[in-house]
Write a protein that holds these residues in place. Structure first.
Motif, PDB file in Angstrom:
ATOM      1  N   ALA A 173       1.057  -1.312   0.027  1.00 15.11           N
ATOM      2  CA  ALA A 173      -0.203   0.094  -0.064  1.00 15.11           C
ATOM      3  C   ALA A 173       0.773   1.348  -0.058  1.00 15.11           C
ATOM      4  CB  ALA A 173      -0.786   0.162   1.357  1.00 15.11           C
ATOM      5  N   ARG A 174       1.749   1.407   0.967  1.00 14.54           N
ATOM      6  CA  ARG A 174       2.725   2.468   0.653  1.00 14.54           C
ATOM      7  C   ARG A 174       3.687   2.650  -0.497  1.00 14.54           C
ATOM      8  NH1 ARG A 174       0.203   3.286   4.006  1.00 14.54           N
ATOM      9  NH2 ARG A 174      -0.539   4.678   2.678  1.00 14.54           N
ATOM     10  N   ARG A 175       3.821   1.441  -0.918  1.00 10.37           N
ATOM     11  CA  ARG A 175       4.642   1.511  -2.246  1.00 10.37           C
ATOM     12  C   ARG A 175       3.819   2.189  -3.447  1.00 10.37           C
ATOM     13  NH1 ARG A 175       4.747  -1.741  -6.506  1.00 10.37           N
ATOM     14  NH2 ARG A 175       3.790  -3.523  -5.498  1.00 10.37           N
ATOM     15  N   THR A 176       2.675   1.644  -3.352  1.00  9.41           N
ATOM     16  CA  THR A 176       1.688   2.096  -4.758  1.00  9.41           C
ATOM     17  C   THR A 176       1.552   3.513  -4.371  1.00  9.41           C
ATOM     18  OG1 THR A 176      -0.153   1.087  -3.591  1.00  9.41           O
ATOM     19  CG2 THR A 176       1.084  -0.344  -5.291  1.00  9.41           C
ATOM     20  N   GLN A 177       1.525   4.038  -3.354  1.00 11.36           N
ATOM     21  CA  GLN A 177       0.798   5.473  -2.843  1.00 11.36           C
ATOM     22  C   GLN A 177       2.305   6.407  -2.917  1.00 11.36           C
ATOM     23  OE1 GLN A 177      -1.742   5.521   0.141  1.00 11.36           O
ATOM     24  NE2 GLN A 177      -2.322   3.385  -0.198  1.00 11.36           N
ATOM     25  N   THR A 178       3.465   5.835  -3.231  1.00  9.53           N
ATOM     26  CA  THR A 178       4.537   6.715  -3.288  1.00  9.53           C
ATOM     27  C   THR A 178       4.945   7.038  -4.831  1.00  9.53           C
ATOM     28  OG1 THR A 178       5.200   5.795  -1.259  1.00  9.53           O
ATOM     29  CG2 THR A 178       6.970   7.020  -2.547  1.00  9.53           C
ATOM     30  N   SER A 179       5.050   8.055  -5.135  1.00  7.68           N
ATOM     31  CA  SER A 179       5.361   8.380  -6.590  1.00  7.68           C
ATOM     32  C   SER A 179       6.888   8.510  -6.908  1.00  7.68           C
ATOM     33  CB  SER A 179       4.729   9.677  -7.024  1.00  7.68           C
ATOM     34  OG  SER A 179       5.392  10.921  -6.432  1.00  7.68           O
ATOM     35  N   PRO A 180       7.473   8.236  -7.957  1.00  3.48           N
ATOM     36  CA  PRO A 180       8.715   8.537  -8.188  1.00  3.48           C
ATOM     37  C   PRO A 180       9.563   9.878  -7.774  1.00  3.48           C
ATOM     38  CG  PRO A 180       7.796   7.367  -9.884  1.00  3.48           C
ATOM     39  CD  PRO A 180       6.624   7.522  -9.011  1.00  3.48           C
ATOM     40  N   ASP A 181       8.496  10.862  -8.161  1.00  2.00           N
ATOM     41  CA  ASP A 181       8.858  12.200  -7.987  1.00  2.00           C
ATOM     42  C   ASP A 181       9.191  12.409  -6.338  1.00  2.00           C
ATOM     43  OD1 ASP A 181       9.000  12.994 -10.441  1.00  2.00           O
ATOM     44  OD2 ASP A 181       6.603  13.762 -10.293  1.00  2.00           O
ATOM     45  N   LEU A 194       3.532   5.574 -20.338  1.00  3.38           N
ATOM     46  CA  LEU A 194       2.703   5.096 -19.521  1.00  3.38           C
ATOM     47  C   LEU A 194       3.256   3.913 -18.647  1.00  3.38           C
ATOM     48  CD1 LEU A 194      -0.307   4.914 -18.566  1.00  3.38           C
ATOM     49  CD2 LEU A 194      -0.653   2.959 -20.345  1.00  3.38           C
ATOM     50  N   ARG A 195       2.934   4.125 -17.245  1.00  2.34           N
ATOM     51  CA  ARG A 195       3.436   3.379 -16.015  1.00  2.34           C
ATOM     52  C   ARG A 195       2.227   2.552 -15.749  1.00  2.34           C
ATOM     53  NH1 ARG A 195       8.185   4.464 -13.029  1.00  2.34           N
ATOM     54  NH2 ARG A 195       7.123   3.864 -11.245  1.00  2.34           N
ATOM     55  N   ARG A 196       2.354   1.092 -15.787  1.00  2.00           N
ATOM     56  CA  ARG A 196       1.378   0.225 -15.279  1.00  2.00           C
ATOM     57  C   ARG A 196       1.137   0.341 -13.915  1.00  2.00           C
ATOM     58  NH1 ARG A 196       1.675  -5.394 -18.774  1.00  2.00           N
ATOM     59  NH2 ARG A 196       1.289  -4.630 -20.898  1.00  2.00           N
ATOM     60  N   THR A 197       2.144   0.436 -13.109  1.00  2.00           N
ATOM     61  CA  THR A 197       2.160   0.300 -11.595  1.00  2.00           C
ATOM     62  C   THR A 197       1.857   1.935 -11.174  1.00  2.00           C
ATOM     63  OG1 THR A 197       3.459  -1.583 -11.912  1.00  2.00           O
ATOM     64  CG2 THR A 197       3.307  -0.295  -9.785  1.00  2.00           C
ATOM     65  N   PRO A 198       0.963   1.978 -10.355  1.00  2.00           N
ATOM     66  CA  PRO A 198       0.891   3.195  -9.639  1.00  2.00           C
ATOM     67  C   PRO A 198       1.768   3.303  -8.468  1.00  2.00           C
ATOM     68  CG  PRO A 198      -0.846   1.647  -8.757  1.00  2.00           C
ATOM     69  CD  PRO A 198      -0.177   1.036  -9.858  1.00  2.00           C
ATOM     70  N   GLY A 199       2.660   4.576  -8.372  1.00  2.00           N
ATOM     71  CA  GLY A 199       3.615   4.658  -7.340  1.00  2.00           C
ATOM     72  C   GLY A 199       4.828   4.039  -7.994  1.00  2.00           C
ATOM     73  N   LEU A 200       5.573   3.505  -6.961  1.00  2.00           N
ATOM     74  CA  LEU A 200       7.035   2.834  -7.137  1.00  2.00           C
ATOM     75  C   LEU A 200       6.785   1.325  -7.510  1.00  2.00           C
ATOM     76  CD1 LEU A 200       8.995   4.266  -3.971  1.00  2.00           C
ATOM     77  CD2 LEU A 200       8.953   4.763  -6.362  1.00  2.00           C
ATOM     78  N   ARG A 201       7.471   0.984  -8.611  1.00  2.00           N
ATOM     79  CA  ARG A 201       7.720  -0.302  -8.763  1.00  2.00           C
ATOM     80  C   ARG A 201       8.540  -1.135  -7.842  1.00  2.00           C
ATOM     81  NH1 ARG A 201       9.131   1.696 -14.813  1.00  2.00           N
ATOM     82  NH2 ARG A 201       7.114   1.461 -15.824  1.00  2.00           N
ATOM     83  N   ARG A 202       8.191  -2.452  -7.584  1.00  2.00           N
ATOM     84  CA  ARG A 202       8.875  -3.204  -6.558  1.00  2.00           C
ATOM     85  C   ARG A 202      10.498  -2.923  -6.838  1.00  2.00           C
ATOM     86  NH1 ARG A 202       4.882  -6.962  -8.019  1.00  2.00           N
ATOM     87  NH2 ARG A 202       3.537  -7.435  -6.232  1.00  2.00           N
ATOM     88  N   ARG A 262      12.864   4.695   5.349  1.00  2.00           N
ATOM     89  CA  ARG A 262      13.612   5.820   4.689  1.00  2.00           C
ATOM     90  C   ARG A 262      13.178   5.858   3.022  1.00  2.00           C
ATOM     91  NH1 ARG A 262      18.193   4.281   7.757  1.00  2.00           N
ATOM     92  NH2 ARG A 262      18.820   3.217   5.980  1.00  2.00           N
ATOM     93  N   ALA A 263      13.160   5.032   2.403  1.00  3.94           N
ATOM     94  CA  ALA A 263      12.928   5.049   1.121  1.00  3.94           C
ATOM     95  C   ALA A 263      11.271   5.280   0.785  1.00  3.94           C
ATOM     96  CB  ALA A 263      13.136   3.570   0.381  1.00  3.94           C
ATOM     97  N   LEU A 264      10.648   4.825   1.582  1.00  8.86           N
ATOM     98  CA  LEU A 264       8.931   5.365   1.444  1.00  8.86           C
ATOM     99  C   LEU A 264       8.676   6.474   2.124  1.00  8.86           C
ATOM    100  CD1 LEU A 264       7.578   1.401   1.921  1.00  8.86           C
ATOM    101  CD2 LEU A 264       7.519   3.054   0.038  1.00  8.86           C
ATOM    102  N   ARG A 265       9.690   7.315   2.741  1.00  8.33           N
ATOM    103  CA  ARG A 265       9.375   8.508   3.553  1.00  8.33           C
ATOM    104  C   ARG A 265       8.406   8.109   4.421  1.00  8.33           C
ATOM    105  NH1 ARG A 265      13.545   9.181   0.280  1.00  8.33           N
ATOM    106  NH2 ARG A 265      13.734  11.078  -1.037  1.00  8.33           N
ATOM    107  N   LEU A 266       8.475   7.231   5.364  1.00 12.29           N
ATOM    108  CA  LEU A 266       7.565   7.227   6.439  1.00 12.29           C
ATOM    109  C   LEU A 266       7.620   8.267   7.480  1.00 12.29           C
ATOM    110  CD1 LEU A 266       7.261   3.074   6.556  1.00 12.29           C
ATOM    111  CD2 LEU A 266       5.976   4.485   5.164  1.00 12.29           C
ATOM    112  N   ASP A 267       6.739   8.507   8.152  1.00 14.06           N
ATOM    113  CA  ASP A 267       6.681   9.430   9.112  1.00 14.06           C
ATOM    114  C   ASP A 267       7.187   8.296  10.682  1.00 14.06           C
ATOM    115  OD1 ASP A 267       4.494   8.340  10.267  1.00 14.06           O
ATOM    116  OD2 ASP A 267       3.289  10.249   9.434  1.00 14.06           O
ATOM    117  N   ASP A 268       7.408   9.086  11.718  1.00  7.27           N
ATOM    118  CA  ASP A 268       7.840   8.095  12.839  1.00  7.27           C
ATOM    119  C   ASP A 268       6.685   7.165  13.245  1.00  7.27           C
ATOM    120  OD1 ASP A 268      10.159   9.733  12.936  1.00  7.27           O
ATOM    121  OD2 ASP A 268       9.269  11.087  14.528  1.00  7.27           O
TER     122      ASP A 268
END
Length: 296
Positions: free
Chosen positions: A21-29, A39-47, A82-88
């Motif tokens: 869920a966190r990966r698909t909601q995190t954009s490359p930007d 066109l990117r088939r995968t929303p957000g980041l790819r695995r 860190r990669a997903l920019r998660l908060d505390d």
């Protein structure tokens, strides 16, 4: 995306669902990746993008997301956070899911639904401030007159059905009572998601979630996002059908010796129109009636 109603109910499955869920909601930007046009088939980041950002192999990350790897090291969890920019709070939730997946965490204590007499007395002494005791699954366990009347129409339901999440999504008055209803329901689902993630087999939570998934498309859509952090406002505005518009300061605190129970209290500055409306609510609300013990 796999449904939460799948047969995989274990901790490893919850860990994978959260990461996905966190990966698909995190954009490359958001993470500083430059991607080519097209066109990117995968929303957000790819695995493979997330694995590269976290410094782990693609195969290892896929195993994590599929629930086949259940013992990620603290270093791997920190790198993913860190990669997903998660908060505390999200980072801590990730650690709790990993601990449960690896069976390091003890089984949660069964939540108590019995409200101690001293707490019922406290609710009475807090009048005219609306106050109530709530379970981890947002069942209303005890209240003073204003604490129930503040949620207009909730008293129409049987005591055993009085639940804040159920009210927000299924009661027709809720979107009228809360001018920021969208904000309120996002925080509500995030709190339920966090609780369910660390105790996914708990009957009190699974029953409520199953009911809301079935009856509310709005709930189902927010549930799929897997947000676990609800942004709380210190003040809430109510468009109340009995006493008009009032803005109150809310406080919520965990109670000692009662696992899962919280005390909620709303206050207003004396001498203000909000305090007058709060006082009127307390004076006109019916006194709490005795109701059966809600133990399950």
């Amino acid at each position: 995306m796999a449904s939460d109603q799948s047969t995989d109910r274990g901790g490893g499955g919850e860990l994978g669902r959260f990461l996905r869920a966190r990966r698909t909601q995190t954009s490359p930007d958001q993470v500083g990746l430059t991607v080519g046009a097209g066109l990117r088939r995968t929303p957000g980041l790819r695995r493979e993008e997330l694995a590269t950002l976290a410094g782990i192999s693609i195969d290892y990350y896929v195993r994590l997301e599929r629930g086949k790897e259940t013992r990620p090291s603290p270093a791997v969890l920190d790198a993913l956070a860190r990669a997903l920019r998660l908060d505390d709070s999200e980072h801590q939730h990730l650690r709790e899911l990993a601990a449960r997946a690896a069976q390091y965490a003890p089984e949660p204590s069964p939540p108590s639904r019995t409200v101690r007499p001293q707490l019922k007395l406290l609710l009475e002494t807090l009048r005219p401030s609306p106050a109530y005791v709530i379970s981890r699954g947002m069942d209303l366990l005890a209240w003073n007159p204003g604490g129930l009347a503040l949620f207009a129409g909730l008293s129409d339901w049987p005591a055993s059905q009085r639940n804040i999440a159920r009210y927000l999504f299924l009661h027709p008055t809720a979107p009228i009572l809360f001018p920021d209803w969208d904000y309120q329901v996002r925080g509500c689902v995030a709190r339920l998601r966090a609780q369910s993630g660390i105790d996914p087999d708990a009957p009190d939570l699974t029953h409520l979630v199953g009911e809301l998934l079935l009856k509310s498309p709005d709930f189902a859509k927010l549930w799929e996002r897997y947000d676990v952090v609800g942004r709380k406002k210190t003040q809430k505005t109510f468009h109340h059908p009995q006493v008009g518009v009032l803005t109150l300061s809310g406080q919520s605190m965990h109670l000692e010796e009662t696992p899962g129970q919280r005390l909620g209290v709303y206050t207003a500055e004396p001498g203000t129109p909000d305090h007058d409306a709060m006082l009127l609510l307390d004076l006109t609300a019916p006194e709490p009636a005795a109701h059966p013990d809600m133990r399950v």
